[in-house]
Design an enzyme around this catalytic site. Sequence first.
Site, PDB file in Angstrom:
ATOM      1  N   GLY A   7     -18.322  24.442 -22.502  1.00 19.21           N
ATOM      2  CA  GLY A   7     -17.247  23.675 -22.524  1.00 19.21           C
ATOM      3  C   GLY A   7     -16.891  22.720 -23.128  1.00 19.21           C
ATOM      4  O   GLY A   7     -17.861  21.726 -22.839  1.00 19.21           O
ATOM      5  N   ALA A  10     -11.816  18.519 -23.118  1.00 17.69           N
ATOM      6  CA  ALA A  10     -11.425  17.627 -23.508  1.00 17.69           C
ATOM      7  C   ALA A  10     -12.117  16.526 -22.953  1.00 17.69           C
ATOM      8  O   ALA A  10     -13.314  15.694 -24.066  1.00 17.69           O
ATOM      9  CB  ALA A  10     -10.799  16.282 -22.478  1.00 17.69           C
ATOM     10  N   MET A  11     -13.495  16.678 -22.183  1.00 21.83           N
ATOM     11  CA  MET A  11     -14.623  15.597 -22.316  1.00 21.83           C
ATOM     12  C   MET A  11     -16.008  16.855 -22.809  1.00 21.83           C
ATOM     13  O   MET A  11     -16.302  15.775 -23.415  1.00 21.83           O
ATOM     14  CB  MET A  11     -15.325  15.633 -20.761  1.00 21.83           C
ATOM     15  CG  MET A  11     -15.831  14.478 -20.345  1.00 21.83           C
ATOM     16  SD  MET A  11     -15.067  13.122 -20.903  1.00 21.83           S
ATOM     17  CE  MET A  11     -14.129  12.445 -19.485  1.00 21.83           C
ATOM     18  N   ALA A 131     -10.517  11.711 -21.511  1.00 20.24           N
ATOM     19  CA  ALA A 131     -10.607  12.911 -22.391  1.00 20.24           C
ATOM     20  C   ALA A 131      -9.215  13.195 -22.232  1.00 20.24           C
ATOM     21  O   ALA A 131      -8.543  13.727 -20.971  1.00 20.24           O
ATOM     22  CB  ALA A 131     -11.396  13.491 -22.746  1.00 20.24           C
ATOM     23  N   LYS A 189     -18.286   8.720  -6.853  1.00 19.29           N
ATOM     24  CA  LYS A 189     -17.145   9.182  -8.548  1.00 19.29           C
ATOM     25  C   LYS A 189     -15.964  10.252  -6.608  1.00 19.29           C
ATOM     26  O   LYS A 189     -14.897  10.101  -7.515  1.00 19.29           O
ATOM     27  CB  LYS A 189     -17.638  10.242  -9.165  1.00 19.29           C
ATOM     28  CG  LYS A 189     -16.726  10.999 -10.139  1.00 19.29           C
ATOM     29  CD  LYS A 189     -16.060   9.636 -10.829  1.00 19.29           C
ATOM     30  CE  LYS A 189     -15.522   9.851 -12.146  1.00 19.29           C
ATOM     31  NZ  LYS A 189     -15.580  10.577 -12.915  1.00 19.29           N
ATOM     32  N   ASN A 193     -11.745  10.550  -7.318  1.00 17.78           N
ATOM     33  CA  ASN A 193     -11.253  12.007  -8.026  1.00 17.78           C
ATOM     34  C   ASN A 193     -10.074  11.971  -6.275  1.00 17.78           C
ATOM     35  O   ASN A 193      -8.832  12.564  -6.601  1.00 17.78           O
ATOM     36  CB  ASN A 193     -11.293  12.716  -8.520  1.00 17.78           C
ATOM     37  CG  ASN A 193     -12.931  12.587  -8.784  1.00 17.78           C
ATOM     38  OD1 ASN A 193     -14.348  13.037  -9.689  1.00 17.78           O
ATOM     39  ND2 ASN A 193     -12.291  11.893 -10.162  1.00 17.78           N
ATOM     40  N   ASN A 197      -6.874  11.298  -8.537  1.00 25.41           N
ATOM     41  CA  ASN A 197      -6.006  11.750  -8.944  1.00 25.41           C
ATOM     42  C   ASN A 197      -5.701  13.536  -8.234  1.00 25.41           C
ATOM     43  O   ASN A 197      -4.626  13.367  -8.705  1.00 25.41           O
ATOM     44  CB  ASN A 197      -7.693  13.236  -9.247  1.00 25.41           C
ATOM     45  CG  ASN A 197      -8.616  12.556 -10.317  1.00 25.41           C
ATOM     46  OD1 ASN A 197      -9.152  11.478 -10.625  1.00 25.41           O
ATOM     47  ND2 ASN A 197      -8.964  13.315 -11.301  1.00 25.41           N
ATOM     48  N   SER A 260      -7.464  13.107 -15.025  1.00 23.24           N
ATOM     49  CA  SER A 260      -7.052  14.589 -15.468  1.00 23.24           C
ATOM     50  C   SER A 260      -6.723  15.943 -14.542  1.00 23.24           C
ATOM     51  O   SER A 260      -5.560  17.223 -14.973  1.00 23.24           O
ATOM     52  CB  SER A 260      -8.171  14.912 -15.944  1.00 23.24           C
ATOM     53  OG  SER A 260      -9.482  14.751 -14.344  1.00 23.24           O
ATOM     54  N   GLU A 273      -9.940  21.522  -9.367  1.00 20.37           N
ATOM     55  CA  GLU A 273     -10.696  20.882  -9.250  1.00 20.37           C
ATOM     56  C   GLU A 273     -10.906  20.497  -7.274  1.00 20.37           C
ATOM     57  O   GLU A 273     -11.414  20.208  -7.392  1.00 20.37           O
ATOM     58  CB  GLU A 273     -11.597  20.220  -9.946  1.00 20.37           C
ATOM     59  CG  GLU A 273     -11.528  20.429 -11.192  1.00 20.37           C
ATOM     60  CD  GLU A 273     -12.362  19.667 -12.125  1.00 20.37           C
ATOM     61  OE1 GLU A 273     -12.171  18.598 -12.639  1.00 20.37           O
ATOM     62  OE2 GLU A 273     -13.639  20.402 -12.413  1.00 20.37           O
TER      63      GLU A 273
HETATM   64  P1  NAD Z   1     -10.296  20.688 -19.873  1.00 23.28           P
HETATM   65  O1  NAD Z   1      -9.530  21.631 -18.485  1.00 23.28           O
HETATM   66  O2  NAD Z   1      -9.930  20.308 -21.225  1.00 23.28           O
HETATM   67  O3  NAD Z   1     -11.839  21.570 -19.870  1.00 23.28           O
HETATM   68  C1  NAD Z   1     -12.397  22.835 -19.706  1.00 23.28           C
HETATM   69  C2  NAD Z   1     -12.245  24.240 -19.822  1.00 23.28           C
HETATM   70  O4  NAD Z   1     -10.680  24.792 -19.660  1.00 23.28           O
HETATM   71  C3  NAD Z   1     -12.444  24.111 -21.196  1.00 23.28           C
HETATM   72  O5  NAD Z   1     -13.306  25.497 -21.355  1.00 23.28           O
HETATM   73  C4  NAD Z   1     -11.103  24.230 -22.442  1.00 23.28           C
HETATM   74  O6  NAD Z   1     -11.085  25.388 -23.210  1.00 23.28           O
HETATM   75  C5  NAD Z   1     -10.417  25.003 -21.096  1.00 23.28           C
HETATM   76  N1  NAD Z   1      -9.412  24.564 -21.514  1.00 23.28           N
HETATM   77  C6  NAD Z   1      -7.950  23.659 -21.641  1.00 23.28           C
HETATM   78  N2  NAD Z   1      -6.844  23.714 -20.988  1.00 23.28           N
HETATM   79  C7  NAD Z   1      -6.411  24.923 -21.466  1.00 23.28           C
HETATM   80  C8  NAD Z   1      -5.452  25.543 -21.542  1.00 23.28           C
HETATM   81  N3  NAD Z   1      -4.859  25.474 -21.346  1.00 23.28           N
HETATM   82  N4  NAD Z   1      -5.729  27.157 -20.759  1.00 23.28           N
HETATM   83  C9  NAD Z   1      -7.108  27.019 -21.341  1.00 23.28           C
HETATM   84  N5  NAD Z   1      -7.929  27.292 -21.420  1.00 23.28           N
HETATM   85  C10 NAD Z   1      -8.026  25.603 -20.717  1.00 23.28           C
HETATM   86  O7  NAD Z   1     -11.406  19.490 -19.345  1.00 23.28           O
HETATM   87  P2  NAD Z   1     -12.357  18.321 -19.418  1.00 23.28           P
HETATM   88  O8  NAD Z   1     -10.806  17.280 -18.890  1.00 23.28           O
HETATM   89  O9  NAD Z   1     -12.665  18.220 -20.541  1.00 23.28           O
HETATM   90  O10 NAD Z   1     -12.829  17.913 -17.807  1.00 23.28           O
HETATM   91  C11 NAD Z   1     -14.111  18.823 -17.813  1.00 23.28           C
HETATM   92  C12 NAD Z   1     -14.497  18.297 -17.073  1.00 23.28           C
HETATM   93  O11 NAD Z   1     -14.636  16.865 -16.548  1.00 23.28           O
HETATM   94  C13 NAD Z   1     -14.177  18.620 -15.431  1.00 23.28           C
HETATM   95  O12 NAD Z   1     -14.770  18.430 -14.270  1.00 23.28           O
HETATM   96  C14 NAD Z   1     -13.089  17.217 -15.175  1.00 23.28           C
HETATM   97  O13 NAD Z   1     -12.573  16.474 -13.479  1.00 23.28           O
HETATM   98  C15 NAD Z   1     -14.144  15.697 -15.643  1.00 23.28           C
HETATM   99  N6  NAD Z   1     -13.382  15.235 -16.303  1.00 23.28           N
HETATM  100  C16 NAD Z   1     -12.636  14.703 -17.252  1.00 23.28           C
HETATM  101  C17 NAD Z   1     -12.289  13.913 -16.910  1.00 23.28           C
HETATM  102  C18 NAD Z   1     -10.920  13.426 -18.478  1.00 23.28           C
HETATM  103  O14 NAD Z   1     -10.257  12.569 -18.340  1.00 23.28           O
HETATM  104  N7  NAD Z   1     -10.554  14.866 -18.574  1.00 23.28           N
HETATM  105  C19 NAD Z   1     -12.381  12.553 -17.004  1.00 23.28           C
HETATM  106  C20 NAD Z   1     -13.638  12.420 -16.264  1.00 23.28           C
HETATM  107  C21 NAD Z   1     -14.566  13.482 -15.665  1.00 23.28           C
END
Ligand code: NAD
Length: 312
Positions: A7, A10-11, A131, A189, A193, A197, A260, A273
């Site tokens: 995965g 972003a993060m 992120a 945490k 959220n 969130n 997020s 989520e």
């Molecule tokens: P994300 O949505 O950026 O990525 C998660 C997955 O979704 C990846 O496989 C990505 O390729 C896919 N994805 C992203 N955009 C997409 C789109 N437009 N269409 C189809 N697929 C897409 O998620 P994230 O922000 O990396 O979060 C991952 C985990 O970390 C989650 O549980 C989130 O709650 C947690 N988290 C995120 C943040 C943050 O600031 N981003 C902060 C703390 C915790």
Amino acid sequence: MKVAVAGVGAMGTRFALKLKQAGNNVTVVDGWQERVASLKKDGLRANLDGQEVTVKVPAYGQWEVPRDHHFDLVLFFTKSMQLEQMVRDMLPAFDDDTLALCLMNGIGHEKTLEKYLPKERVFLGNTMWTAQMTRPDHVLLEDDGTCELSNVEPGEPQRSQAKELVKVFKAAGLKPRLLDDPRYSVFRKGCVNGTLNTLCTLFECNLTEYSKTSHAHEMVVKIVKEFAAVGAKEGVNLDVAEVVDHVEASYDVIGAHYPSMYQDLVKNNRRTEIDYMNGYVSTHGKKYGVATPYCDLLTAEVHTKEDLQGAQ
Ligand code: NAD
């Protein structure tokens, strides 16, 4: 350490990038075709604290997970509803001693991992880093942050392994902390959220804007009390006053931040989520006979917003 990040939205990109820059052997796996194509072509691309960086790493689609690599660690960073499928798809990459770490938001992920892996190899925690995906091929990484983790099952060798993970993450500048009780941390945490969130998504505002509204404190307290009541039924005894302070401390640290969930639903029209946050409290409250009216309503409201917008 040989790490697979499963995965890399972003993060996952933040952690993969920092671990790779610190000299670890990093491979990335993702399920979004457009993302995988750009990872294969250009590697991890991000604006990291104001600087554009590109880091090449081996990249695979979730449908082609390599079977012949040994990984010391698989770090899961999908969205909560994508986790189970990712765990299943990653199983061929697990050897007898590969560890699994989940730092995602959401409550109950250790149960998903334990369906497929021995408890002793499951590690859990969370992160306060932020992120944001700006495009399928680019991520914005700003703000300061931390992360915390622990073994789920007490005892050895998993405690020493958790300490080793902390050492590796520390060397990568990810500011980790070793936890005593990872479920306490996940619930704590979850309160961040389940308040900020969820509310910033429904009201379409950032943390500072929310903090200045007249019912902000009252709503945070009511929601945290519901998380605490359900947590207590699961042996997690939250200190409500401390957790409320922790939630409200975010206003000063990342006040301009849009959480997020806001980015998912309001900006990108993606499903949220919520079922692993307020929704977890709502469904488990029913199971334990604990009233959770705020979480019930907030979960229904977020799903209503998803439905009205036709979120994917
Ligand atoms: P994300 O949505 O950026 O990525 C998660 C997955 O979704 C990846 O496989 C990505 O390729 C896919 N994805 C992203 N955009 C997409 C789109 N437009 N269409 C189809 N697929 C897409 O998620 P994230 O922000 O990396 O979060 C991952 C985990 O970390 C989650 O549980 C989130 O709650 C947690 N988290 C995120 C943040 C943050 O600031 N981003 C902060 C703390 C915790």
